[in-house]
Design a protein around this motif. Structure first.
Motif, PDB file in Angstrom:
ATOM      1  N   ILE B  25       4.225 -13.401   0.936  1.00 38.24           N
ATOM      2  CA  ILE B  25       4.670 -13.706  -0.468  1.00 38.24           C
ATOM      3  C   ILE B  25       5.644 -13.035  -1.054  1.00 38.24           C
ATOM      4  O   ILE B  25       6.403 -13.105  -1.529  1.00 38.24           O
ATOM      5  CB  ILE B  25       3.187 -13.919  -1.471  1.00 38.24           C
ATOM      6  N   GLU B  26       5.349 -11.679  -0.783  1.00 42.94           N
ATOM      7  CA  GLU B  26       6.055 -10.543  -1.679  1.00 42.94           C
ATOM      8  C   GLU B  26       6.208  -9.124  -0.410  1.00 42.94           C
ATOM      9  O   GLU B  26       5.129  -9.018  -0.107  1.00 42.94           O
ATOM     10  CB  GLU B  26       5.451  -9.952  -2.683  1.00 42.94           C
ATOM     11  N   ASN B  27       7.161  -8.432  -0.489  1.00 39.76           N
ATOM     12  CA  ASN B  27       7.283  -7.393   0.408  1.00 39.76           C
ATOM     13  C   ASN B  27       8.065  -6.401  -0.562  1.00 39.76           C
ATOM     14  O   ASN B  27       9.182  -6.503  -0.700  1.00 39.76           O
ATOM     15  CB  ASN B  27       8.293  -7.839   1.699  1.00 39.76           C
ATOM     16  N   GLU B  28       7.240  -5.264  -0.763  1.00 42.02           N
ATOM     17  CA  GLU B  28       7.991  -4.399  -1.326  1.00 42.02           C
ATOM     18  C   GLU B  28       7.849  -2.852  -0.536  1.00 42.02           C
ATOM     19  O   GLU B  28       7.061  -2.391   0.071  1.00 42.02           O
ATOM     20  CB  GLU B  28       6.784  -3.802  -2.590  1.00 42.02           C
ATOM     21  N   PHE B  29       9.011  -2.245  -0.619  1.00 42.29           N
ATOM     22  CA  PHE B  29       9.498  -1.206   0.029  1.00 42.29           C
ATOM     23  C   PHE B  29       9.013   0.101  -0.782  1.00 42.29           C
ATOM     24  O   PHE B  29       9.583   0.336  -1.752  1.00 42.29           O
ATOM     25  CB  PHE B  29      11.157  -1.139   0.523  1.00 42.29           C
ATOM     26  N   ASN B  39       5.773  -0.521   3.782  1.00 45.37           N
ATOM     27  CA  ASN B  39       6.049  -1.874   3.109  1.00 45.37           C
ATOM     28  C   ASN B  39       4.623  -2.308   2.754  1.00 45.37           C
ATOM     29  O   ASN B  39       3.972  -2.392   3.401  1.00 45.37           O
ATOM     30  CB  ASN B  39       6.688  -2.422   4.109  1.00 45.37           C
ATOM     31  N   ARG B  40       4.537  -2.621   1.302  1.00 49.91           N
ATOM     32  CA  ARG B  40       3.424  -3.017   0.712  1.00 49.91           C
ATOM     33  C   ARG B  40       3.552  -4.520   0.738  1.00 49.91           C
ATOM     34  O   ARG B  40       4.664  -5.030   0.077  1.00 49.91           O
ATOM     35  CB  ARG B  40       3.266  -2.582  -0.576  1.00 49.91           C
ATOM     36  N   VAL B  41       2.552  -5.299   1.348  1.00 50.27           N
ATOM     37  CA  VAL B  41       3.081  -6.726   1.708  1.00 50.27           C
ATOM     38  C   VAL B  41       2.012  -7.497   0.929  1.00 50.27           C
ATOM     39  O   VAL B  41       0.773  -7.103   1.386  1.00 50.27           O
ATOM     40  CB  VAL B  41       3.360  -7.237   3.158  1.00 50.27           C
ATOM     41  N   LYS B  57       3.397   0.792   8.146  1.00 54.46           N
ATOM     42  CA  LYS B  57       4.531   1.622   8.357  1.00 54.46           C
ATOM     43  C   LYS B  57       5.605   0.823   8.392  1.00 54.46           C
ATOM     44  O   LYS B  57       5.820  -0.048   9.051  1.00 54.46           O
ATOM     45  CB  LYS B  57       4.014   2.393   9.295  1.00 54.46           C
ATOM     46  N   SER B  58       6.903   1.340   7.786  1.00 56.44           N
ATOM     47  CA  SER B  58       8.142   0.662   8.041  1.00 56.44           C
ATOM     48  C   SER B  58       8.353   0.665   9.485  1.00 56.44           C
ATOM     49  O   SER B  58       8.633   1.648   9.932  1.00 56.44           O
ATOM     50  CB  SER B  58       9.151   1.277   7.157  1.00 56.44           C
ATOM     51  N   GLY B  59       8.935  -0.603   9.855  1.00 53.92           N
ATOM     52  CA  GLY B  59       9.490  -0.745  11.260  1.00 53.92           C
ATOM     53  C   GLY B  59       8.351  -1.379  12.091  1.00 53.92           C
ATOM     54  O   GLY B  59       8.919  -1.713  13.336  1.00 53.92           O
TER      55      GLY B  59
END
Lengths: 307, 189
Positions: B25-29, B39-41, B57-59
């Motif tokens: 729905i939403e992805n915040e870096f 990334n808070r998803v 964890k990003s990546g």
């Protein structure tokens, strides 16, 4: 905003400087990814890096006797893109010779108050130690790592993924919990300064003279947005060399792109960096807050997708 | 199936999480200046409909989910399964009560709806936003009633009960908003 910043430093006799964006060396911080470019001066080819901050070059000026200086410049961080990040962004960075951390924090409060005064006045500036604010929102002790307590906290707060992401890495746990559970509360319509970071998050800050568990580092927040980061600067060349080598090791372990230790910067430290404190503030984010924008893209002429 | 890194997470992407198909729905870096990037998803479990937040964890990456939305015609209910057909190919699918869920209140033979398929099996059924259904049972209205009144319950041909104005009678066809379950108007012929 830029004119007000320049006025602020002119009044305080801080000199505006300019340093190169391209450099032969680059920061070793394993959390910062850099852009690499190639300099062709036939027949030689040399790898140059786009700076992630002007810190090293500015410290070389300080070591050469520049006195207090400031700079408004572009900085580049690879792979950082989101509502609060653009890989190319604008930094305000300044160093005050003879300043300790509390003096630098006063400087920050004055500058931020001045910039916000005419647009959206802020409530009184808040100052918290990292330990105090971390404990207030989590009841955990950030200076002492207890795997069991941190895990229990994560499970009780719907963050079970933290356990597998962070494992036994204290610094990673602090990053995770601070950004999820503490930062969002900081500086509701006010400047909030958090100082005294745990020693495992030292970066280029000096170890506190009274308490070896913390470092003289400060971060600025407004409305939960991280705005800037400052240190009572490390002047010990040997200690700096050790931290660089440790970070280079971590980069190797994580198979991150190898960085090149900036020998000229280490040489400048050896020659003698005067006692000073320095701060860097992301101006795009500051502009976001001043103009009440939801995304960094709203304050950039051409964000990276359209650059 | 391809896998997607946190940088590719965007609203609408379908991925597998904890063995269930989910939609982003939403992805915040989230990245502290001197710290680890996350990334808070916000993510919806397509099986249960529940929305959860999860940090990566990003990546990191997630396996893509073979989830597609297909327009189908509702055929009939055999007591256990609801049967649907893809009009172009005449391919037929049967969905159980769990997949059909609330949609069963609004399904009328021949009507079109959106069936979400996961690995080619119905996962959920979404009725059209508005449906027109005949009233099979309601109290008789009294002369002089207007739309301003409090209304009365009416049972529709699918079994659903909605509140309708007092002047609406048995046998009339009404238009209903399936998202709220509310009466909109009498159907125009």
């Amino acid at each position: 905003m830029l004119a007000a910043i320049r006025g602020f430093f002119e009044e305080r006799s801080v000199l505006e400087v300019e340093t190169p964006l391209l450099s032969h060396g680059i920061g070793t911080d394993p959390q910062l990814e850099f852009f690499t470019t190639e300099y062709c001066l036939s027949p030689r080819k040399q790898t140059l890096f786009l700076q992630t901050s002007p810190e090293f070059a500015m410290k070389r000026l300080l070591a050469a006797g520049s006195g207090s200086i400031y700079q408004i410049t572009k900085a580049f961080r690879n792979g950082e893109s989101g509502r609060f990040h653009n890989p190319e962004f604008t930094l305000l960075e300044w160093y005050r010779v003879g300043f300790k951390l509390p003096d630098l924090m006063n400087d920050c409060a004055d500058l931020i108050t001045l910039l916000f005064a005419n647009r959206r006045p802020l409530r009184a500036t808040q100052r918290f130690s990292y330990e105090e604010i971390f404990h207030r929102y989590t009841e955990l002790n950030p200076l002492e790592f207890s795997y069991r307590r941190y895990c229990a906290y994560a499970l009780a707060n719907q963050l079970p993924e933290a356990v597998s992401i962070c494992g036994h890495d204290h610094a990673l746990w602090l990053d995770f919990i601070f950004s999820h559970k503490v930062q969002t509360h900081l500086g509701q319509n006010a400047l909030c300064m958090v100082y005294g970071y745990p020693a495992c998050q030292s970066s280029l800050a000096r170890i506190n003279a009274q308490n070896p568990l913390i470092v003289d580092r400060v971060e600025l927040f407004i409305n939960g947005v991280e705005l800037g980061n400052g240190y009572f600067e490390l002047t010990d060349a040997e200690e700096q060399g050790r931290r660089f080598d440790k970070e280079l090791d971590i980069r190797r372990q994580k198979s991150l792109p190898a960085s090149v230790k900036d020998g000229r910067f280490v040489a400048a430290l050896q020659a003698g960096l005067p006692e000073c404190s320095g701060m860097a503030i992301g101006l795009d984010r500051l502009l976001m807050l001043l103009s009440d924008s939801a995304s960094i893209n709203d304050v950039l002429g051409f964000p990276i997708d359209r650059a | 199936m391809a896998s997607y890194s946190t940088n590719e997470f965007k609203a609408g992407l379908k991925v597998m999480l904890d063995n269930d198909p989910c939609a982003i729905i939403e992805n915040e870096f989230v990245k502290p200046g001197k710290g680890q990037a996350f990334n808070r998803v916000k993510i919806r479990n397509l099986k249960t409909g529940r929305v959860i937040e999860r940090t990566f964890k990003s990546g990191e990456s997630l396996e893509g989910a073979d989830v597609v939305d297909v327009e189908m015609q509702y055929l009939y209910n055999d007591g256990e399964f609801w049967h649907f057909m893809v009009p172009d190919t005449f391919e037929q699918y049967q969905a159980d009560g769990k997949a059909v869920g609330e949609a069963k209140n609004w399904l009328k033979d021949q009507d079109f709806c959106t069936v979400t398929l996961w690995n080619d099996a119905p996962l959920s059924v979404a009725p059209p936003n508005f449906v027109e259904l005949a009233i099979t049972e309601t109290d008789p209205g009294v002369r002089g009633d207007t739309s301003g009144g409090g209304g009365k319950p009416a049972t529709l041909e699918t079994g659903a009960v909605v509140r309708v104005p007092l002047f609406v009678q048995i046998g009339e066809v009404v238009r209903v908003d399936t998202r709220t379950g509310e009466y909109v108007s009498r159907a125009k012929d």
